[in-house]
Motif scaffolding. Structure first.
Motif, PDB file in Angstrom:
ATOM      1  N   ARG A 204       0.830  -1.206   0.000  1.00 33.18           N
ATOM      2  CA  ARG A 204       0.000   0.000   0.000  1.00 33.18           C
ATOM      3  C   ARG A 204       0.868   1.262   0.000  1.00 33.18           C
ATOM      4  N   GLU A 220      -7.031  -8.790 -10.954  1.00 35.42           N
ATOM      5  CA  GLU A 220      -7.319  -7.370 -10.743  1.00 35.42           C
ATOM      6  C   GLU A 220      -6.023  -6.587 -10.676  1.00 35.42           C
ATOM      7  N   GLU A 225      -4.716   1.946  -3.433  1.00 33.94           N
ATOM      8  CA  GLU A 225      -5.894   2.338  -2.668  1.00 33.94           C
ATOM      9  C   GLU A 225      -7.162   1.704  -3.222  1.00 33.94           C
ATOM     10  N   GLN A 226      -7.158   1.391  -4.534  1.00 30.14           N
ATOM     11  CA  GLN A 226      -8.330   0.749  -5.130  1.00 30.14           C
ATOM     12  C   GLN A 226      -8.297  -0.765  -4.901  1.00 30.14           C
ATOM     13  N   GLY A 229      -8.075  -1.311  -1.051  1.00 32.64           N
ATOM     14  CA  GLY A 229      -9.103  -0.636  -0.257  1.00 32.64           C
ATOM     15  C   GLY A 229     -10.507  -0.830  -0.753  1.00 32.64           C
ATOM     16  N   ASP A 230     -10.692  -0.975  -2.069  1.00 37.01           N
ATOM     17  CA  ASP A 230     -12.029  -1.103  -2.640  1.00 37.01           C
ATOM     18  C   ASP A 230     -11.977  -1.995  -3.873  1.00 37.01           C
ATOM     19  N   PRO A 231     -11.616  -3.282  -3.685  1.00 35.11           N
ATOM     20  CA  PRO A 231     -11.439  -4.163  -4.839  1.00 35.11           C
ATOM     21  C   PRO A 231     -12.747  -4.405  -5.586  1.00 35.11           C
ATOM     22  N   VAL A 232     -12.619  -4.620  -6.875  1.00 30.83           N
ATOM     23  CA  VAL A 232     -13.786  -4.834  -7.733  1.00 30.83           C
ATOM     24  C   VAL A 232     -14.249  -6.283  -7.678  1.00 30.83           C
ATOM     25  N   GLU A 234     -14.799 -10.178  -6.397  1.00 26.70           N
ATOM     26  CA  GLU A 234     -15.090 -10.896  -5.165  1.00 26.70           C
ATOM     27  C   GLU A 234     -13.900 -11.755  -4.736  1.00 26.70           C
ATOM     28  N   THR A 236     -10.766 -11.097  -5.082  1.00 24.27           N
ATOM     29  CA  THR A 236      -9.814 -10.201  -4.419  1.00 24.27           C
ATOM     30  C   THR A 236     -10.287  -9.894  -3.012  1.00 24.27           C
ATOM     31  N   ARG A 237     -11.580  -9.645  -2.855  1.00 29.05           N
ATOM     32  CA  ARG A 237     -12.123  -9.341  -1.522  1.00 29.05           C
ATOM     33  C   ARG A 237     -11.939 -10.517  -0.571  1.00 29.05           C
ATOM     34  N   ARG A 241      -9.759 -10.407   2.888  1.00 29.10           N
ATOM     35  CA  ARG A 241     -10.363 -10.729   4.187  1.00 29.10           C
ATOM     36  C   ARG A 241      -9.477 -11.709   4.950  1.00 29.10           C
TER      37      ARG A 241
END
Length: 249
Positions: A204, A220, A225-226, A229-232, A234, A236-237, A241
């Protein structure tokens, strides 16, 4: 826009029936720091080894400054001279001093006279905080110091592209910071870097772009920060986590 220093196009790498890299496309531009993240086995290290031509490609291209260095007709050793690589293991020669480890490739591979190679090596050892250890042998150094020597060795011939493969994974936790501080300094100096890391907080801070690999695919890519912080995606999310649960972000 200028030609990327590195372009990877449709890269495929298989080991038997297992596809490790599945059509990866990636660009790294001059002075850019691109960080590869993903679970163990996602293909990060294999991608770096393919870029450095240590692995034979099953399909695709690796272009360095627009030249296809993965073409079998190209001398891989000549292409590698434009790249500096640091692996998880330090790979220092135990029977050589720090100074000799740093100068070896410059003298033997690049034909640099010893006096010139040693002058450059001492400058680099000063930069990485190890000038007083030039005559020491690797077994007298800590893991963090050995990894800093490995980085100095990779920089000795002024590579166009620096490849860093999980360079803190073999270190004790208290030594990780000193190596990452050096990489942060190199990034601040405008080095062109492609690196794989599990250190999300560091990614980061230092990355211009973060690329998430999963199952051999580049899922991705974008600013830290994208992606962090705000991955597109699922997938990646889900990965992030788990990273948060492990306390690495």
């Amino acid at each position: 826009m200028s030609e990327p220093v590195l372009s990877v196009r449709g890269l495929v790498k298989r080991y038997g029936e297992r596809t490790v890299l599945d059509g990866v496309d990636l660009d790294v531009r001059e002075h850019e720091v691109v960080v590869l993240i993903g679970s163990s086995g996602s293909g990060k290290s294999t991608l770096l080894r393919c870029v450095d031509l240590l692995e034979e490609l099953d399909d695709g291209q690796v272009l360095l400054d627009g030249r296809d260095v993965s073409d079998p007709r190209v001398d891989a050793d000549v292409a590698r001279r434009a790249m500096g690589v640091v692996f998880q293991a330090f790979n220092l020669f135990p029977h050589m001093s720090v100074l000799d480890n740093v100068t070896l490739a410059s003298r033997v591979v690049h034909g640099v006279p010893r006096e010139q190679a040693e002058r450059r090596a001492r400058e680099l050892l000063t930069r990485v905080g190890l000038a007083e250890h030039a005559t020491a042998y690797p077994d007298r150094l800590s893991g963090g110091q050995q990894q800093r020597v490995a980085i100095a060795r990779a920089l000795a011939h002024e590579p166009r592209l620096l490849l860093l493969d999980e360079i803190t994974s073999a270190l004790d936790p208290e030594l990780v910071g000193e190596v990452l501080a050096l990489v942060r300094e190199l990034a601040g100096q405008g080095r062109t870097i492609l690196m794989a890391t599990h250190e999300m907080g560091f990614a980061r801070q230092v990355a211009d772009r973060v690329c998430f690999l999963d199952g051999g695919k580049l899922v991705e890519s974008g600013p830290p920060e994208q992606v962090l912080g705000d991955p597109v995606h699922e997938r990646t999310r889900q990965f992030l986590r788990r990273v948060i649960d492990a306390g690495r972000l």
